[in-house]
Write a protein that holds these residues in place. Structure first.
Motif, short mmCIF file in Angstrom:
data_model
loop_
_atom_site.label_atom_id
_atom_site.label_comp_id
_atom_site.label_asym_id
_atom_site.label_seq_id
_atom_site.Cartn_x
_atom_site.Cartn_y
_atom_site.Cartn_z
N ASN A 17 0.82 -1.23 0.00
CA ASN A 17 0.00 0.00 0.00
C ASN A 17 0.85 1.27 0.00
OD1 ASN A 17 0.75 -0.82 2.60
ND2 ASN A 17 -0.83 0.44 3.56
N ALA A 18 2.18 1.11 -0.04
CA ALA A 18 3.03 2.31 -0.12
C ALA A 18 3.06 2.81 -1.56
CB ALA A 18 4.45 1.97 0.33
N PHE A 19 2.96 4.12 -1.71
CA PHE A 19 3.05 4.69 -3.06
C PHE A 19 3.81 6.01 -3.00
CE2 PHE A 19 -0.88 6.50 -1.35
CZ PHE A 19 -0.93 7.79 -1.83
N PHE A 20 4.28 6.42 -4.16
CA PHE A 20 5.01 7.69 -4.26
C PHE A 20 4.02 8.77 -4.67
CE2 PHE A 20 8.07 4.34 -4.70
CZ PHE A 20 8.93 4.68 -3.67
N LEU A 21 3.95 9.79 -3.87
CA LEU A 21 3.02 10.89 -4.10
C LEU A 21 3.79 12.10 -4.59
CD1 LEU A 21 0.13 12.21 -3.61
CD2 LEU A 21 1.12 13.03 -1.47
N ALA A 22 3.46 12.55 -5.78
CA ALA A 22 4.10 13.76 -6.32
C ALA A 22 3.14 14.93 -6.20
CB ALA A 22 4.50 13.55 -7.78
N THR A 23 3.67 16.02 -5.67
CA THR A 23 2.91 17.26 -5.59
C THR A 23 3.77 18.33 -6.27
OG1 THR A 23 3.91 17.72 -3.43
CG2 THR A 23 1.75 16.66 -3.41
N ALA A 24 3.19 19.49 -6.50
CA ALA A 24 3.98 20.57 -7.10
C ALA A 24 3.45 21.90 -6.63
CB ALA A 24 3.91 20.49 -8.63
N ALA A 68 0.07 13.31 -8.46
CA ALA A 68 0.30 12.03 -9.15
C ALA A 68 0.75 11.02 -8.11
CB ALA A 68 1.36 12.21 -10.23
N ALA A 69 0.34 9.77 -8.31
CA ALA A 69 0.68 8.70 -7.37
C ALA A 69 1.21 7.51 -8.17
CB ALA A 69 -0.57 8.28 -6.60
N THR A 70 2.28 6.91 -7.68
CA THR A 70 2.85 5.74 -8.37
C THR A 70 3.08 4.59 -7.39
OG1 THR A 70 3.97 7.13 -9.98
CG2 THR A 70 4.79 4.90 -9.77
N PHE A 71 2.54 3.44 -7.73
CA PHE A 71 2.82 2.21 -6.99
C PHE A 71 3.81 1.39 -7.82
CE2 PHE A 71 -1.28 3.51 -5.49
CZ PHE A 71 -1.40 3.05 -4.19
N TRP A 72 4.80 0.81 -7.16
CA TRP A 72 5.76 -0.08 -7.88
C TRP A 72 5.80 -1.40 -7.12
CZ3 TRP A 72 7.83 -2.38 -11.54
CH2 TRP A 72 9.06 -3.03 -11.46
N TRP A 73 5.30 -2.45 -7.76
CA TRP A 73 5.26 -3.77 -7.14
C TRP A 73 6.24 -4.66 -7.90
CZ3 TRP A 73 -0.52 -2.73 -7.99
CH2 TRP A 73 -1.05 -2.00 -6.90
N SER A 74 7.50 -4.67 -7.44
CA SER A 74 8.56 -5.35 -8.21
C SER A 74 8.31 -6.86 -8.29
CB SER A 74 9.92 -5.05 -7.60
OG SER A 74 9.99 -5.51 -6.27
N ASN A 75 7.75 -7.45 -7.23
CA ASN A 75 7.56 -8.91 -7.23
C ASN A 75 6.68 -9.38 -8.40
OD1 ASN A 75 8.85 -8.74 -4.85
ND2 ASN A 75 7.31 -9.81 -3.63
N ILE A 76 5.77 -8.54 -8.80
CA ILE A 76 4.90 -8.93 -9.92
C ILE A 76 5.16 -8.07 -11.16
CG2 ILE A 76 3.10 -10.03 -8.51
CD1 ILE A 76 1.46 -7.44 -8.75
#
Ligand SMILES: Cc1cc2nc3c(=O)[nH]c(=O)nc-3n(C[C@H](O)[C@H](O)[C@H](O)COP(=O)(O)O)c2cc1C
Length: 216
Positions: free
Chosen positions: A49-56, A98-106
C-alpha cells in the motif's frame, strides 16, 4: 575530494512473467487496481500500500515522497499526514497530484493522476483512533518537516504527551488528518520481454473510461 561512483549501468532485470492484453482488462480501472493490489499483496511485497506521491507548487516545482494508502474505494485513494507538512502546503496551493505504486515482485507499476481533497474531520479522527498508541503519540510529538537541532527535544515532547494523555485516549491533533485522491487517469504497466512492456492508459471521459495501449 574522493570521486563518487556507483556501478549501476550493468544492473539489468529481464522482465516478462506474463503479457497484458486489452481484452483481459476490466472496463473499470478501480476494479483493475483492486485485482492488481491483491496480487501484489499475496506476492509478498513489503507494504504494497506504499506509493510515491508527487505534488507541485503552483509555479511547477515538484516534490515526491512515499506515503501509505489507508483506504481505497470508488471514491478514491486515502492517505493520512500532517496538514502542516510540505506536501500539505503544496496541495493547498495546487490540488493536482500524481501517485505511483511499484510492485517489483509482480513486475507491475500503477500510475494515478488526479486531484485531491481533505477528508472530513470525522474520517480523520476515526482513522486516528485506530492507530497504535505509539503512532498517535508520535503524531503529537512531530511537527513534520520542521528542522530539529537533535532528536532529543522530539523524544522529550513524546514523553510529555505520554504523560498528558496517560489513562485516556489520545485525541487526533488538529493539524493531522487525511486526504482523498480522486483519480482522473490510471495507467497499468506490466513488465514484458525485450522491454516491450505493456501499458494501458485509462482516461475518464464523463462517466466512462477510455482505454488506450501506449508504447512502452
Ligand atoms: C514506506 C513509507 C511510508 C510512509 N508513509 C507515510 C504516510 O502515510 N504519511 C506521511 O505523512 N508520511 C509517510 N512517510 C514519510 C514521507 O515519505 C515523508 O518523509 C513525510 O511525509 C514528509 O514529507 P513532506 O515533507 O514532503 O510533506 C512514509 C515514508 C515511507 C518510506
Amino acid at each position: 575530494m574522493e570521486s563518487i561512483h556507483l556501478p549501476v549501468k550493468d544492473l539489468r532485470h529481464e522482465y516478462g512473467n506474463r503479457g497484458l492484453h486489452k481484452k483481459d482488462l476490466h472496463p473499470n480501472p478501480f476494479q483493475v487496481f483492486v485485482e492488481w493490489f491483491k496480487e501484489a499483496k499475496v506476492s509478498g511485497t513489503i507494504e504494497p500500500n506504499a506509493f510515491f506521491l508527487a505534488t507541485a507548487t503552483p509555479n511547477g516545482h515538484p516534490s515526491c515522497r512515499a506515503v501509505l494508502m489507508k483506504h481505497f474505494d470508488e471514491e478514491g485513494l486515502f492517505f493520512f499526514t500532517n496538514y502542516g507538512s510540505r506536501k500539505a502546503i503544496e496541495i493547498t496551493a495546487n490540488p493536482y497530484v500524481a501517485a505511483t505504486f511499484w510492485w517489483s515482485n509482480i513486475e507491475r507499476q500503477v500510475r494515478i493522476e488526479g486531484y485531491i481533497e481533505k477528508t472530513s474531520e470525522e474520517i480523520s479522527t476515526r482513522y486516528f483512533s485506530q492507530r497504535p498508541r505509539k503512532s498517535q503519540l508520535g503524531a503529537w510529538a512531530s511537527m513534520q518537516g520542521i528542522p530539529l537541532p537533535s532528536k532529543a527535544p522530539m523524544e522529550e515532547k513524546y514523553k510529555q504527551y505520554e504523560e498528558k494523555f496517560e489513562k485516556q485516549e489520545v485525541p487526533c491533533p488538529p493539524y493531522w488528518g487525511g486526504y482523498r485522491i480522486i483519480p482522473t487517469t490510471f495507467e497499468f504497466w506490466q513488465g514484458s520481454e525485450a522491454r516491450l512492456h505493456d501499458r494501458f492508459l485509462y482516461l475518464k471521459e464523463k462517466d466512462t473510461w477510455s482505454i488506450t495501449r501506449l508504447s512502452p
